[in-house]
Design an enzyme around this catalytic site. Sequence first.
Site, PDB file in Angstrom:
ATOM      1  N   ARG A   1      -3.091   0.342  -0.101  1.00 51.20           N
ATOM      2  CA  ARG A   1      -1.787  -0.021  -0.637  1.00 51.20           C
ATOM      3  C   ARG A   1      -1.768  -1.553  -0.763  1.00 51.20           C
ATOM      4  NH1 ARG A   1       4.145   1.160   1.945  1.00 51.20           N
ATOM      5  NH2 ARG A   1       5.307   0.413   0.150  1.00 51.20           N
TER       6      ARG A   1
ATOM      7  N   HIS B   1       8.060  -0.486  -4.113  1.00 51.17           N
ATOM      8  CA  HIS B   1       8.105   0.927  -3.685  1.00 51.17           C
ATOM      9  C   HIS B   1       7.511   1.863  -4.745  1.00 51.17           C
ATOM     10  CE1 HIS B   1      11.540  -0.015  -0.654  1.00 51.17           C
ATOM     11  NE2 HIS B   1      10.390   0.076  -0.025  1.00 51.17           N
TER      12      HIS B   1
ATOM     13  N   GLU C   1       3.607   8.305   0.272  1.00 52.85           N
ATOM     14  CA  GLU C   1       2.890   7.226  -0.421  1.00 52.85           C
ATOM     15  C   GLU C   1       1.380   7.404  -0.299  1.00 52.85           C
ATOM     16  OE1 GLU C   1       5.387   4.756   1.875  1.00 52.85           O
ATOM     17  OE2 GLU C   1       6.176   3.688   0.138  1.00 52.85           O
TER      18      GLU C   1
ATOM     19  N   ASN D   1      -2.908   1.365   4.677  1.00 52.54           N
ATOM     20  CA  ASN D   1      -1.649   0.687   4.351  1.00 52.54           C
ATOM     21  C   ASN D   1      -1.437  -0.358   5.442  1.00 52.54           C
ATOM     22  OD1 ASN D   1       0.980  -0.075   3.990  1.00 52.54           O
ATOM     23  ND2 ASN D   1       1.820   2.011   3.903  1.00 52.54           N
TER      24      ASN D   1
ATOM     25  N   ARG E   1      16.968  -7.038   5.628  1.00 53.37           N
ATOM     26  CA  ARG E   1      17.060  -7.889   4.428  1.00 53.37           C
ATOM     27  C   ARG E   1      18.444  -7.750   3.801  1.00 53.37           C
ATOM     28  NH1 ARG E   1      11.834  -5.458   1.595  1.00 53.37           N
ATOM     29  NH2 ARG E   1      11.355  -4.476   3.583  1.00 53.37           N
TER      30      ARG E   1
END
Length: 393
Positions: free
Chosen positions: A94, A182, A380, A9, A242
């Site tokens: 990923r 996600h 994940e 990742n 963000r």
Amino acid sequence: MTGTYLTLNAGSSSIKFAIFGSDDGTENPVLKGKIAGIGSAPVFSAQDAENMPIDSAAMAHIDASLDHEDLLARLLSWLRAYQGDQPLVGVGHRVVHGGKKYSGPALISQAVLAELEALIPLAPLHQPHNIAAIRAVAQWDPHLPQIACFDTSFHRTQDHLAQLFALPQAFTAEGVIRYGFHGLSYDYIASVLPKYFADKPSSRVIVAHLGNGSSMCAMKNRQSMATSMGFTALDGLMMGQRCGTLDAGVVLYLMQTKGMSAPEIENLLYKQSGLLGVSGLSNDMRVLQDRDTPEAREAIELYCYRAAAHLAGLVPAIGGLDALIFTAGIGENSALVRHLICDRLAWLGIELDETANKQNAVTISTDSARVTTCVIPTNEEATIAAACQQAFS
Ligand code: ADP
């Protein structure tokens, strides 16, 4: 163990990795770790299958000038040496963006790589690092098969309407749609739902992935029906740095009245906003919870107010709500955030058992609540590992 596969990742400032035995499950890697602080002060850390730290003289000192590809080459060599004679049978990456096309993992070829490169303008901050990792592995061992697991794939089950912006059709045709992100986290939560909800209704579920990046996904029968992130990972919930959903008129104001350039606006919206911008202190929820200043408090309250509002906005896509799942760094650990979000949603049948909530218990709703609320840790890497198992065995 007949072989192992590696999950990677690669983000802008970190590379996370894990090694799984091909005969083992996908929950427990034989080794996992990361290189954090890339670009400033890179630090390597790794743990074995028992979660014990692995000391590595070879990785102890990493020059700050090394870029992602150099670091990956060094990491791959270290992994090969550490693994000894356990052959690596494949690598799963990923990859943030799979566009409209990829609704599942893709075996990497030159043609696929070219397609992923064409998607860089849609995810300029993430996709180049993901692609660089694929290239670094190919250079290290050109015969090692690699797959890409996309953060957008899980959302490709959504209705056409849920993916549309109200823009002229020409923009939709060229790919200006709501992709959602996600997906590896939501896929994992969907995969474990039957385990947690054997005897409780769970066909209409909202998952709140609350981390540094935050989003929500409304699922029906474990498929994505709607999500809070859109064309980019900037939309939806307020996040660490963000801004989340923002009136597009603000962007016009910044350009036309303040004369700000696109890079300046990008920096403002991606790096200087969210919890950091509102608090003026930090993007880290733990820091804000510890500092009892009015600005920190306002940042947390705004985060939770907007999360509740987004959650309510997702319910029509699934026609009601059976279960709410909190996951990721904030979702799994912050009783305060869960309390403040759920407090605004009593009318939906959400009611927390505050003792269970403070203990980060699995089920945190009261017995009489119409909606079952749970805390489920995301994983994940397990989603990538499951895809590797399918692709490489
Ligand atoms: P990402 O993977 O998007 O970088 P994470 O899922 O690791 O993010 O979540 C990071 C966030 O989780 C940070 O805001 C951090 O403060 C928050 N967090 C982690 N542990 C706790 C805790 N015990 N209480 C409150 N917030 C926490």
